[in-house]
Scaffold this motif. Structure first.
Motif, PDB file in Angstrom:
ATOM      1  N   GLN A  99      -4.426   4.199  -1.595  1.00  0.00           N
ATOM      2  CA  GLN A  99      -4.002   2.581  -1.963  1.00  0.00           C
ATOM      3  C   GLN A  99      -2.856   2.859  -2.820  1.00  0.00           C
ATOM      4  OE1 GLN A  99      -8.066   1.377  -3.732  1.00  0.00           O
ATOM      5  NE2 GLN A  99      -6.320   0.401  -4.916  1.00  0.00           N
ATOM      6  N   ILE A 100      -2.848   3.619  -3.863  1.00  0.00           N
ATOM      7  CA  ILE A 100      -2.089   3.940  -4.828  1.00  0.00           C
ATOM      8  C   ILE A 100      -0.557   3.953  -4.428  1.00  0.00           C
ATOM      9  CG2 ILE A 100      -0.976   5.281  -6.905  1.00  0.00           C
ATOM     10  CD1 ILE A 100      -4.220   6.090  -7.326  1.00  0.00           C
ATOM     11  N   LYS A 154       0.321   1.023  -1.237  1.00  0.00           N
ATOM     12  CA  LYS A 154       1.033  -0.374  -1.935  1.00  0.00           C
ATOM     13  C   LYS A 154       2.363  -0.283  -2.248  1.00  0.00           C
ATOM     14  CE  LYS A 154      -2.990  -3.183  -3.296  1.00  0.00           C
ATOM     15  NZ  LYS A 154      -3.506  -3.954  -4.417  1.00  0.00           N
ATOM     16  N   ASN A 164      -4.089  -3.454  -8.729  1.00  0.00           N
ATOM     17  CA  ASN A 164      -5.264  -2.431  -8.452  1.00  0.00           C
ATOM     18  C   ASN A 164      -6.530  -2.437  -8.709  1.00  0.00           C
ATOM     19  OD1 ASN A 164      -2.823  -0.789  -7.483  1.00  0.00           O
ATOM     20  ND2 ASN A 164      -2.307  -0.543  -9.478  1.00  0.00           N
ATOM     21  N   SER A 213      -0.406  -7.997  -4.367  1.00  0.00           N
ATOM     22  CA  SER A 213       0.394  -7.428  -5.233  1.00  0.00           C
ATOM     23  C   SER A 213       1.035  -8.231  -6.072  1.00  0.00           C
ATOM     24  CB  SER A 213       1.379  -6.470  -4.459  1.00  0.00           C
ATOM     25  OG  SER A 213       0.726  -5.625  -3.545  1.00  0.00           O
ATOM     26  N   LEU A 256     -10.022   3.225  -7.773  1.00  0.00           N
ATOM     27  CA  LEU A 256      -8.632   3.666  -7.255  1.00  0.00           C
ATOM     28  C   LEU A 256      -9.003   4.947  -6.426  1.00  0.00           C
ATOM     29  CD1 LEU A 256      -6.476   3.674 -10.387  1.00  0.00           C
ATOM     30  CD2 LEU A 256      -6.396   2.068  -8.397  1.00  0.00           C
TER      31      LEU A 256
END
Length: 443
Positions: A234-235, A238, A307, A315, A360
């Motif tokens: 996802q880090i 995104k 996050n 976002s 995360l």
């Protein structure tokens, strides 16, 4: 040492904040400072660089802090370090009695405790009001490596030519390296044993605030970490979404639940930033709530909203960063900020680093990355002229010149600038206003 002399030494040695925006350290020397704070919070998940340096070089770092304290006439120095960093605390305590007015502050392990506004509040109880700088409450903050570089400049006459960088994540041998400025990321990854997984991406900086980079990118004075993560994480995913898609998702999915605002680290300290109202402005059209848009300027870009907080996976941080860039470009006049006061439930809303790391999906990468003693001399380095906030340095060498490591290869620009130095022995093979390339001498 007198303030003007110390200022000259730090500027000519090229000392800037070794992380973040790279604020020129000589510009932080201010007679209004009552307390000097050493930031050893690490802040971001997977970071360990500063606690390793504080554990290894405590006397040097404390000595540099004492020089700053004397030059500005501060009353005390606070070593702000997370309580779990027992090795660093023990190393500091061993030397603490030799320095008058020094104390250790054991920090709580929440994110982003390393943000200056949060750090000052935790260490002193003083609150930097919206729109003000730390010096407004008599505080100045330096990070660990900045003070180590300051020691070398003050006591040994050494210029800033190298950077400690942690290489971690999906690599075979996570490690912290001491490398010449301008070393390529591909060289760092090779020194860490290469990739341990397929289909990965490179992140320069932390998982919360870093940027997706390429193997050809190079180490600067602010590069604390190079993290290798799966492209599907996802880090990374995104960060690859286009702004137009983020806007559409905000328009279609933001339910105004307030989770982003309720956990916002700056809002909890009374700042007028309210991400949920900003997202509503994005959905309805920016002109519908200009106050919410303007207040985005007070965002620290910590990334909690994006996050951790948002149940829809939206976002806010990315969109706020776009808005802040537009505000800076347009030089829009900011209204007088509203001070909401510290949120009474702040302690209950702080985000623990362990929970954040788990959320995360990077817990498996949270491993030791010890400092390597190996000398590293790349064949070529690409040294950027803008490794700090403010005016870039101005090249003073030409192609064909032969230089030694530590030689000045630029002069300071007009304002908020420092001198840049060669990081290896070699020949200048390319010069532009943005960078200088050196080819190493044959060994």
């Amino acid at each position: 040492m007198e303030l003007m002399k110390l200022s000259e030494i730090l500027q000519n040695a090229g000392v800037v904040g070794a992380g973040g925006a790279g604020f020129p350290s000589y510009k932080k020397l201010d007679k209004r400072a009552e307390v000097i704070i050493l930031n050893c919070s690490e802040c971001e998940p997977l970071f360990s660089l500063h606690r390793l340096l504080l554990e290894k070089f405590p006397f040097e770092i404390l000595t540099a802090l004492n020089e700053v304290k004397t030059a500005v006439g501060a009353d005390r120095v606070i070593i702000a370090v997370k309580s779990s960093y027992t090795g660093a605390i023990e190393s500091v305590n061993y030397h603490l009695d030799a320095f008058s007015g020094f104390e250790v502050c054991a920090l709580r392990a929440f994110y982003p405790v390393g943000d200056e506004v949060n750090l000052i509040y935790e260490a002193t109880g003083r609150r930097v009001l919206p729109g003000n700088l730390p010096i407004s409450v008599g505080a100045t903050v330096f990070n660990v490596e900045t003070m180590l570089n300051s020691y070398y400049a003050i006591k040994e006459g050494r210029n800033v030519t190298h950077k400690y960088v942690t290489v971690s994540g999906a690599v075979k041998n996570p490690v912290t390296l001491y490398v010449p400025l301008g070393t390529s990321f591909s060289e760092l990854i090779k020194l860490a044993g290469g990739y341990s997984e397929k289909e990965v991406a490179i992140l320069s900086g932390g998982v919360m605030t870093g940027s997706v980079s390429a193997e050809s990118d190079v180490v600067t004075k602010t590069t604390n970490a190079v993290l290798i993560l799966p492209k599907t994480s996802q880090i990374i995913s995104k960060r690859l979404v286009k702004t137009t898609m983020n806007v559409k998702r905000a328009m279609g999915a933001c339910c105004q639940c307030r989770s982003c605002t309720d956990l916002c680290s700056r809002h909890l300290l009374g700042y007028p930033i309210q991400p949920h109202l900003f997202m509503r402005a994005v959905a309805l059209g920016m002109e519908q709530d200009t106050t919410a848009v303007l207040n985005s300027a007070y965002c620290s870009s910590c990334g909690i909203c994006e996050n951790f907080s948002c149940p829809q996976g939206l976002s806010p941080r990315t969109l706020i960063a776009e808005a802040k860039a537009q505000l800076r470009k347009s030089k829009f006049a900011m209204p007088e900020p509203v001070d909401f006061g510290v949120e009474e439930n702040r302690d209950m809303r702080l985000v623990s680093v362990s929970r954040l790391t788990s959320r995360l999906g990077i817990s498996k990468y949270d491993v030791e990355a010890p400092i390597s003693e190996k000398e590293i001399v790349p064949k070529t380095v690409k040294i950027k002229m803008s490794q700090h906030i403010g005016t870039p340095s101005v090249p003073t060498v030409a192609a064909g010149d032969v230089v030694k490591a530590g030689d000045a290869i630029s002069k300071a620009g007009k304002d908020f600038s420092v001198v840049t130095h060669a990081s290896i022995d070699g020949e200048v093979i390319s010069v532009t206003k943005d960078y200088i390339v050196l080819r190493g001498a044959k060994r």
